[in-house]
Write an enzyme that holds these catalytic residues in place. Sequence first.
Site, PDB file in Angstrom:
ATOM      1  N   ASN A   1      -7.739   0.402  10.903  1.00 37.07           N
ATOM      2  CA  ASN A   1      -6.911  -0.541  10.152  1.00 37.07           C
ATOM      3  C   ASN A   1      -7.852  -1.353   9.266  1.00 37.07           C
ATOM      4  O   ASN A   1      -8.535  -2.254   9.750  1.00 37.07           O
ATOM      5  CB  ASN A   1      -6.161  -1.436  11.150  1.00 37.07           C
ATOM      6  CG  ASN A   1      -5.225  -2.407  10.476  1.00 37.07           C
ATOM      7  OD1 ASN A   1      -5.193  -2.512   9.243  1.00 37.07           O
ATOM      8  ND2 ASN A   1      -4.464  -3.138  11.273  1.00 37.07           N
TER       9      ASN A   1
ATOM     10  N   ARG B   1      -3.938   3.022   9.312  1.00 36.39           N
ATOM     11  CA  ARG B   1      -2.780   2.187   8.996  1.00 36.39           C
ATOM     12  C   ARG B   1      -2.788   1.902   7.500  1.00 36.39           C
ATOM     13  O   ARG B   1      -3.797   1.458   6.955  1.00 36.39           O
ATOM     14  CB  ARG B   1      -2.886   0.864   9.748  1.00 36.39           C
ATOM     15  CG  ARG B   1      -1.740  -0.016   9.364  1.00 36.39           C
ATOM     16  CD  ARG B   1      -1.811  -1.368   9.941  1.00 36.39           C
ATOM     17  NE  ARG B   1      -0.608  -2.090   9.541  1.00 36.39           N
ATOM     18  CZ  ARG B   1      -0.417  -3.360   9.778  1.00 36.39           C
ATOM     19  NH1 ARG B   1      -1.315  -4.042  10.427  1.00 36.39           N
ATOM     20  NH2 ARG B   1       0.679  -3.943   9.370  1.00 36.39           N
TER      21      ARG B   1
ATOM     22  N   HIS C   1       5.825  -4.093   8.219  1.00 36.26           N
ATOM     23  CA  HIS C   1       5.804  -4.171   9.689  1.00 36.26           C
ATOM     24  C   HIS C   1       6.589  -3.029  10.321  1.00 36.26           C
ATOM     25  O   HIS C   1       6.989  -3.109  11.480  1.00 36.26           O
ATOM     26  CB  HIS C   1       6.443  -5.473  10.224  1.00 36.26           C
ATOM     27  CG  HIS C   1       5.646  -6.718  10.007  1.00 36.26           C
ATOM     28  ND1 HIS C   1       6.239  -7.937   9.820  1.00 36.26           N
ATOM     29  CD2 HIS C   1       4.318  -6.939   9.980  1.00 36.26           C
ATOM     30  CE1 HIS C   1       5.306  -8.864   9.672  1.00 36.26           C
ATOM     31  NE2 HIS C   1       4.118  -8.280   9.759  1.00 36.26           N
TER      32      HIS C   1
ATOM     33  N   ARG D   1       2.985 -18.183   4.144  1.00 35.23           N
ATOM     34  CA  ARG D   1       3.857 -17.616   3.104  1.00 35.23           C
ATOM     35  C   ARG D   1       5.212 -18.294   3.122  1.00 35.23           C
ATOM     36  O   ARG D   1       5.748 -18.582   4.188  1.00 35.23           O
ATOM     37  CB  ARG D   1       4.062 -16.116   3.344  1.00 35.23           C
ATOM     38  CG  ARG D   1       2.855 -15.287   3.000  1.00 35.23           C
ATOM     39  CD  ARG D   1       3.098 -13.820   3.329  1.00 35.23           C
ATOM     40  NE  ARG D   1       2.119 -13.355   4.291  1.00 35.23           N
ATOM     41  CZ  ARG D   1       2.231 -12.237   4.997  1.00 35.23           C
ATOM     42  NH1 ARG D   1       3.293 -11.474   4.875  1.00 35.23           N
ATOM     43  NH2 ARG D   1       1.276 -11.884   5.836  1.00 35.23           N
TER      44      ARG D   1
ATOM     45  N   GLU E   1       1.147  -1.472  17.492  1.00 35.59           N
ATOM     46  CA  GLU E   1       1.156  -0.648  16.279  1.00 35.59           C
ATOM     47  C   GLU E   1       0.095   0.448  16.349  1.00 35.59           C
ATOM     48  O   GLU E   1       0.312   1.564  15.894  1.00 35.59           O
ATOM     49  CB  GLU E   1       0.913  -1.537  15.055  1.00 35.59           C
ATOM     50  CG  GLU E   1       2.106  -2.420  14.740  1.00 35.59           C
ATOM     51  CD  GLU E   1       1.750  -3.674  13.972  1.00 35.59           C
ATOM     52  OE1 GLU E   1       1.105  -4.574  14.558  1.00 35.59           O
ATOM     53  OE2 GLU E   1       2.115  -3.769  12.793  1.00 35.59           O
TER      54      GLU E   1
END
Length: 399
Positions: free
Chosen positions: A7, A90, A179, A240, A385
């Site tokens: 990742n 990823r 996601h 965010r 994940e």
Amino acid sequence: MKILVINAGSSSLKYQLFDMDTGEVIAKGLCEKIGIDGAITHKRPGREDYHAEVTFRDHDDAIALVLKLLTDKDLGVISDLSEIDAIGNRVAHGGEKLRRSMLVGDEEIQYLYSIVGINPLHGPPAIKGIEACRRQMPGKPLACVFDTSYYATLPDYAYIYPLPYEYYEKYLIRRYGFHGTSHRYVTGRVSELCGRPLEELKVITCHLGNGSSITATKYGKAVDTSMGFTPQEGLPMGTRSGSVDPTVIPYIARMEGLTPDETDKMLNGKSGLLGISGVSSDCREVRAAAEAGNDRARLALDVLVYDIKKLIGSYIAAMNGVDVLVFTAGIGENDRDLRRRVCAEMDFFGIAIDEAVNENAPRGKEVDISAPGSRVRTFVIPTDEEYMIALDTMKLVTK
Ligand code: ADP
């Protein structure tokens, strides 16, 4: 079979080596400050962690050191790189073309380059990670697992924005969703935990971490999700903003004299929990401040809880019901008070949790927190994940 999951971020690279026969992680770690100076932390279960300050000029340097450590006589877990059967990367964004996990070669990598414009933050580092793996392990099967691909099933009316249609055609402006690998993993666990096929279930999954999104999965297919063209839309997050009246943005830019890039930075880096509270982007710190009487910290959490509730309600409307509600990721897995508040006064929808079970839910475990007899089952499910990426990669190479 052993699968290496990578990742890659702009200045970091995480790795996990899975033994797929047992499903266990046999080594994992983090390379940091790539292109700045560098540090690596290498972990093997049951053994002491290894940490070193090093120099990483680029992602190639990082991958080279990871491979050296994995095969090192003292610090390693395998004797030779040939023991690694495949690599799973990823990748946040697969654009409109790469809509499922796949083994990639030149053509797919060229396509990833072509969509960097719509994915400027995560695209370039992901490609650097892929290219570094190709150079350091030539010929090794290389899979990409895209965060966006879970949303290939979204109906057009859920992904088209009500803007002039030409911008979709010209600039590929639409909802992509992110996601997806996490939402797919926990949704898969729901089927297992309920002992029912996904084809019978309406599921709402709340991935609440530094970045947060909610996804609706109806009968095994994602039908809507809160993140959009970028991971900026939807819920307020650590830094965010999530969704705001779009006209507010050019208005602030004009009033403050901000360029488009500066406006992006404000929306991405100075908003959300940090923006409202002025305290921190970290939910734990915001909570501590709220408990100590800081009213803006209280307000930040209230906004978050309210927005999660509203999204859950909207997805119940979109699916004409819900059977299962899931909380996952840093906040979803750990913040009991937030779960309690989100699920409070949702009995109209059949959502009710057992407060004692919720309060005592052990960390890192899958827990059914539903109140006895509640129509909707509510679970806390730790996301994984990396394991999902390893599973997809294994399926691709054994096909
Ligand atoms: P990322 O999106 O970077 O993967 P995580 O899923 O690790 O992030 O989530 C990070 C968030 O989880 C932070 O806001 C952190 O405060 C929050 N978090 C972690 N543990 C707890 C806890 N015990 N209580 C409340 N929030 C927590």
